[in-house]
Write an enzyme that holds these catalytic residues in place. Sequence first.
Site, short mmCIF file in Angstrom:
data_model
loop_
_atom_site.label_atom_id
_atom_site.label_comp_id
_atom_site.label_asym_id
_atom_site.label_seq_id
_atom_site.Cartn_x
_atom_site.Cartn_y
_atom_site.Cartn_z
N ASP A 31 -134.24 38.46 83.68
CA ASP A 31 -135.07 37.42 84.29
C ASP A 31 -135.55 37.82 85.68
O ASP A 31 -136.58 37.36 86.15
CB ASP A 31 -134.31 36.10 84.34
N LYS A 80 -129.54 35.92 81.19
CA LYS A 80 -128.86 34.74 80.62
C LYS A 80 -127.35 34.80 80.82
O LYS A 80 -126.73 35.85 80.61
CB LYS A 80 -129.24 34.66 79.14
#
Length: 331
Positions: A240, A251
């Site tokens: 991310d 995650k």
Amino acid sequence: LVRCIDWDRGAVRLIDQTLLPGRAEWLRVSTVDELVLAVRRLAVRGAPALGAAGAFGVALAGYASGRSADPAGDLAAAAEALRAARPTAVNLGRGVDRALHRARAALDPADWAAAARAALAEAQAIVAEEASNCRAIGERGADLLLARLGRRPLRLLTHCNTGWLACIEWGTALGVVRTLHGRGLVRRVYADETRPLLQGARLTAYELAEMGVEYRVLADSAAAFLLARGEVDAVLVGADRIAANGDVANKIGTYPLALAAHRAGTPFVVAAPESTVDTATPTGADIPIEYRDPAEVAAHVPAENPAFDVTPTDLVTAIVTERRTLEGTAP
Ligand code: MRU
């Protein structure tokens, strides 16, 4: 190829990922408020898809504010709301900023829709770029794994969802799987279920089944055991945000996988586009981590729900982008 998000006659068209795999329902989102909500509740998710969503959101704002007294102010407010919808994936803010920059430059009192058209063109450029980035990541990642592990069908383990649902087309970590599968070199994929919202058990399983790859869903807590037993040839995940020093936010549950892979001497490979690399964030400690509603973890009892964790760079074997392979220090 199907894209998880695109522009369709004045609205953003996206597949509602909260309903998959049971139902493939396409939403038409025509206001910034609705789009912010779709991002918050993960109807659209995954770093590259969020970049496109942010940029399309600025286009929606442009069309809505074109005839207002203060279109520049409206655009800025919409951009802020979109950027704040989720904090960790750097692609969201980047997509917003790219479209906002183009829209501002195109603002024209004589042509109310000029800014919106400019933002839309930028959003569509992001969609096209990420689609081609993923193809390149797939090739580069596949070549890297085969060079390290030998040309044989591989047993791979992944976490969360990094396929077309997260990346618009093809995928990053799951794009590498797709490329390897195209070459006949995937023996099996273990997909962590990815608590608490099951992006692995729901979305990655859906994509692997669609591809015709042999796969097994795993409880997140089972991954270290399989790694320790030597049943996994490589761990492949997305990101991310990648900090300047190579620390990787992904995650929640990714960091324990990296620890277990390190202990087992199994390669831990991160696949992500350059648009996820954030040189303005020095280290993982500087990455803002989203905390979500505790009720997603457990109802009626106190719970903690960090949505992402940070894997320190020394646990990463390699980061593969569309342009380069950054070899880390891990085996
Ligand atoms: O909360 P999500 O589902 O948006 O989290 C997504 C992930 O962590 C993905 O692994 C990451 O965005 C990479 S997607 C190519």
